[in-house]
Design a protein around this motif. Structure first.
Motif, PDB file in Angstrom:
ATOM      1  N   LEU A  36       0.836  -1.213   0.000  1.00 22.92           N
ATOM      2  CA  LEU A  36       0.000   0.000   0.000  1.00 22.92           C
ATOM      3  C   LEU A  36       0.866   1.256   0.000  1.00 22.92           C
ATOM      4  O   LEU A  36       0.549   2.241  -0.671  1.00 22.92           O
ATOM      5  CB  LEU A  36      -0.916  -0.007   1.224  1.00 22.92           C
TER       6      LEU A  36
ATOM      7  N   LEU B  97       2.154   1.754  -3.501  1.00 25.64           N
ATOM      8  CA  LEU B  97       1.080   2.222  -4.396  1.00 25.64           C
ATOM      9  C   LEU B  97       0.841   3.720  -4.192  1.00 25.64           C
ATOM     10  O   LEU B  97       0.779   4.495  -5.161  1.00 25.64           O
ATOM     11  CB  LEU B  97      -0.211   1.443  -4.126  1.00 25.64           C
TER      12      LEU B  97
ATOM     13  N   GLY C 257       3.747   5.840  -5.371  1.00 25.13           N
ATOM     14  CA  GLY C 257       3.720   5.986  -6.839  1.00 25.13           C
ATOM     15  C   GLY C 257       2.762   7.087  -7.262  1.00 25.13           C
ATOM     16  O   GLY C 257       3.080   7.911  -8.137  1.00 25.13           O
TER      17      GLY C 257
ATOM     18  N   ALA D 100       4.106   2.317  -8.352  1.00 24.14           N
ATOM     19  CA  ALA D 100       2.781   1.871  -7.898  1.00 24.14           C
ATOM     20  C   ALA D 100       2.539   0.414  -8.298  1.00 24.14           C
ATOM     21  O   ALA D 100       2.050  -0.397  -7.504  1.00 24.14           O
ATOM     22  CB  ALA D 100       1.700   2.777  -8.480  1.00 24.14           C
ATOM     23  N   GLU D 101       2.878   0.080  -9.543  1.00 25.26           N
ATOM     24  CA  GLU D 101       2.690  -1.306 -10.020  1.00 25.26           C
ATOM     25  C   GLU D 101       3.598  -2.269  -9.251  1.00 25.26           C
ATOM     26  O   GLU D 101       3.229  -3.415  -9.014  1.00 25.26           O
ATOM     27  CB  GLU D 101       2.990  -1.383 -11.523  1.00 25.26           C
TER      28      GLU D 101
ATOM     29  N   VAL E   4       1.836  -3.309  -6.188  1.00 25.23           N
ATOM     30  CA  VAL E   4       0.841  -4.368  -6.437  1.00 25.23           C
ATOM     31  C   VAL E   4       1.551  -5.714  -6.581  1.00 25.23           C
ATOM     32  O   VAL E   4       1.102  -6.732  -6.041  1.00 25.23           O
ATOM     33  CB  VAL E   4       0.023  -4.049  -7.714  1.00 25.23           C
TER      34      VAL E   4
ATOM     35  N   LEU F  81       2.498  -7.319  -3.257  1.00 25.46           N
ATOM     36  CA  LEU F  81       1.413  -8.057  -2.598  1.00 25.46           C
ATOM     37  C   LEU F  81       1.140  -9.358  -3.339  1.00 25.46           C
ATOM     38  O   LEU F  81       0.882 -10.398  -2.722  1.00 25.46           O
ATOM     39  CB  LEU F  81       0.145  -7.193  -2.528  1.00 25.46           C
ATOM     40  N   ALA F  82       1.193  -9.294  -4.676  1.00 22.12           N
ATOM     41  CA  ALA F  82       0.883 -10.484  -5.479  1.00 22.12           C
ATOM     42  C   ALA F  82       1.842 -11.636  -5.168  1.00 22.12           C
ATOM     43  O   ALA F  82       1.421 -12.797  -5.117  1.00 22.12           O
ATOM     44  CB  ALA F  82       0.935 -10.142  -6.966  1.00 22.12           C
TER      45      ALA F  82
ATOM     46  N   VAL G 263      -0.326  -8.943 -16.859  1.00 20.30           N
ATOM     47  CA  VAL G 263      -0.116  -7.623 -16.253  1.00 20.30           C
ATOM     48  C   VAL G 263       1.198  -7.017 -16.745  1.00 20.30           C
ATOM     49  O   VAL G 263       1.250  -5.838 -17.127  1.00 20.30           O
ATOM     50  CB  VAL G 263      -0.109  -7.726 -14.709  1.00 20.30           C
TER      51      VAL G 263
END
Lengths: 492, 200
Positions: B116, B119, B122, B142-143, B146, B149-150, B165
């Motif tokens: 977070l 993100l 970013g 920002a990506e 993500v 977390l992924a 993605v």
């Protein structure tokens, strides 16, 4: 593979093949012909799939590895097919006089058609996507092709619009992607099918409430940037006003509602885990804020395409309210509104082609006295703007009434009343803009006969008026229909 | 590792040279990619993590480095806010993102907070930095949040989604780099603050 599956693949493949063929076209004329031929094939395939999908009984959606054929997919696919075909047909008229572009003058048609058909392919695949992650990938894929189209003219203002569009929508989609990852983890998924709409809906009741709510908010807020809901709408007026008119039509009448469909599907799938109140608050909040932000701009003397862009913001607000209310009457209103807005808004943007040729200054200032210059252009402006304003017998009058009554049905009298006031103010603003545009004391207008595109526009306006009237009649049959039942949680 | 990732994000907010910021993002992606490789196990998961590492740590920075070379600035674009203000904003945004959101119980708490924070960092970079290339780097930061977390959630996310993605990200960064060059060509600078013609 089933016939429907083959047709669905063909629907997406046809524009991709057309884009590739357009890149190889040796001349401008051959690129124009390829565009038209490819568009006709694509639209025919898409409409065949749409008919199959709409005919699906509620709760009996056909699904393949990646697609879902339910009534919602059918309605939105038909919309994207019709708007895409119309935009492809009018594109040569725009390109003929577009002059210089990002890609230089000689090959501009070729690159335009390649980007246009790739954008259209992603848009056609989007309503069919049977999986949230796949839908996200398709939405992100629309950005690359459509950003090049937004900045097609290569002008400084177009670069600014395209840049804002790329940056803001990509950031929004990053937020939505985080929500999808959270949702996948919350669902305890181990494979892609965990994010299928049917799997999410089936297992929603067992999802952890806090993580699911967090994921849902991230997904909807992220998608809001692409839908153009206020307050994350900043790219919308710029992109719609700077893009070539056929692309503006595709952005406004197809892209925005189709991305909205994904937010809607997420709502339908996750509502059992979240309860209707939180979901309703989020959608109604976006709806009211979008209306409140749009209406003051509808009162200002804006250039024609910019006025239409703020009208898109207003109408996306109405759709958010309808989905938020979620009652059968409101959902019937949403369906009529999506179709009516698509027809009227596309016509409005196509009107810009002859309008800007006759009066290039109207790209930067509000049009004035159009009725004295071209009756065809004035007629098309009238059909488009009165429909968008919601003047009876416009289907948008019926749909807005359905949405507002649906809100009362849902017990949200205050929200409905506030929306009604904002819509009334929006109506007055658009009516004022139309009167000024048609009859206002104009600047010295361009001389010479109306362009050929104005005469073609008269035909298009007549067809659009007939379609809008037919939609108004059809609207009365929608409440209580199987189509609406499938969209109120009864299907897929 | 998460502290290093966030620290590198802070660096992008602070440095003035686009080439240095690109290098920081490349290192950030490298750290993240190595972490993903160690979690990936064997077989196809390892291959996917390797491909993603190469794309995020090498291909994307290469695209931006080429764009930076093609758009030489006569002088560094002056930031609208001082480094101290940018640092304070980044700290505030990062802390709020990391602390205000309750634990979701999906992954390691530090990974959730770090994701977070990256993100939001970013988004803050895009809002506060003027050069076009730095704004693209903000998107990648920002990506990367993500992606953090992924790779941290148990079992990760499906390979097809990860690859999709990263493919979309390459497309968007390529288009954004092309925009950056066109903007430089039109304005003589990649300073997005000069793009302020569209107002109502």
């Amino acid at each position: 593979m089933s016939t429907a599956g083959a047709l669905a693949i063909g629907t997406v493949a046809a524009p991709v093949v057309t884009a590739a063929a357009a890149l190889l076209a040796p001349t401008t004329r051959s690129a124009d012909r390829l565009n038209l031929g490819g568009a006709l094939v694509t639209a025919a395939l898409a409409l065949a799939v749409a008919v199959i999908a709409i005919a699906a009984a509620p709760g009996a959606a056909a699904a393949g590895g990646w697609y879902v054929l339910d009534p919602a997919a059918g309605v939105f696919l038909a919309l994207v097919a019709v708007v895409g075909l119309a935009s492809a047909v009018v594109s040569p008229a725009h390109l003929r006089h577009a002059g210089r572009s990002w890609f230089g003058e000689r090959r501009s048609h070729v690159y335009y058609y390649a980007a246009f058909h790739l954008f259209w392919a992603a848009l056609l695949a989007l309503p069919l996507a049977g999986n949230l992650a796949l839908a996200w990938l398709l939405i992100e894929a629309t950005t690359a092709a459509s950003a090049l189209l937004v900045a097609f003219s290569g002008k400084r203002s177009a670069l600014e619009a395209g840049w804002k569009y790329v940056v803001l929508t990509t950031l929004g989609l990053a937020v939505a992607l985080l929500g999808i990852v959270v949702l996948f983890a919350a669902a305890g998924g181990s494979s892609l099918s965990a994010l299928d709409w049917s799997t999410l809906a089936g297992g929603a009741a067992a999802l952890p409430a806090q993580a699911t709510l967090f994921a849902f908010v991230l997904i909807v807020v992220g998608l809001a940037a692409k839908i153009g809901w206020a307050p994350v709408h900043n790219w919308l007026p710029d992109a719609h006003s700077e893009a070539p008119p056929p692309v503006s039509a595709l952005l406004s009448a197809a892209l925005l509602p189709t991305v909205l469909l994904i937010a809607w599907r997420a709502k339908l799938a996750l509502e059992p885990a979240l309860g209707s109140s939180a979901v309703q608050d989020l959608f109604c909040g976006f709806g009211l804020v979008s209306l409140a932000v749009a209406v003051p701009f509808l009162w200002r003397p804006l250039p024609w395409k910019r006025l239409l862009a703020y009208s898109s913001l207003e109408h996306m607000g109405v759709l958010a309210l309808g989905i938020g209310f979620g009652t059968p009457l409101a959902i019937a209103g949403v369906l009529v509104h999506v179709a009516g807005h698509g027809i009227a808004k596309s016509l409005g943007f196509y009107t810009a082609i002859p309008l800007l040729r006759q009066d290039p200054a109207s790209a930067r200032r509000a049009p004035r006295g159009v009725a004295r210059g071209s009756r065809a252009t004035a007629g098309a402006m009238t059909v488009s703007l009165l429909s968008l304003a919601g003047l009876p017998p416009s289907p948008l009058f019926v749909s807005e009434l359905m949405v507002l009554l649906g809100g009362m049905d849902a017990g949200l009298l205050g929200v409905s009343a506030l929306a009604a006031v904002l819509l009334a103010l929006g109506f007055l603003g658009l009516a004022h803009a139309l009167i000024e545009g048609l009859l206002g004391e104009g600047r010295k207008r361009g001389t010479g006969p109306a362009p050929r595109s104005a005469r073609a526009l008269a035909l298009l306006a007549s067809a659009a008026a007939a379609a809008l009237l037919a939609l108004t009649v059809a609207a009365y049959a929608l409440p209580g229909s199987d189509l609406v039942a499938s969209l109120t949680g009864g299907g897929s | 590792m998460i502290a290093a990732l966030v620290g590198l994000g802070f660096g992008v907010m602070l440095v003035r040279r686009r080439s240095l910021a690109t290098l920081l993002v490349s290192v950030q992606a490298l750290v993240l990619g190595v972490g993903a490789l160690t979690l990936a196990g064997e077989g196809s998961g390892l291959a996917v993590a390797g491909v993603i590492l190469l794309v995020r740590a090498l291909a994307l920075p290469a695209i931006l480095a080429i764009s930076t070379r093609r758009t030489r600035e006569p002088a560094l674009v002056a930031p609208p806010r001082s480094a101290l203000v940018r640092l304070l904003v980044a700290t505030f945004v990062g802390l709020v993102a990391a602390l205000a959101v309750p634990s979701l119980g999906l992954a390691d708490r530090a990974a959730e907070s770090g994701a977070l924070a990256l993100l939001c960092l970013g988004i803050a970079i895009v809002a506060m930095r003027r050069p076009a290339i730095l704004q693209v780097l903000g998107i990648i930061v920002a990506e990367n949040g993500v992606y953090l977390l992924a790779v941290s959630v148990p079992g990760g996310i499906p390979a097809v989604v990860e690859l999709g993605v990263v493919f979309d990200l390459v497309l968007v960064v390529t288009v954004a780099a092309a925009f950056s060059e066109k903007i430089h060509e039109a304005l003589g600078s990649g300073d997005t603050d000069l793009l302020r013609g569209l107002r109502d």
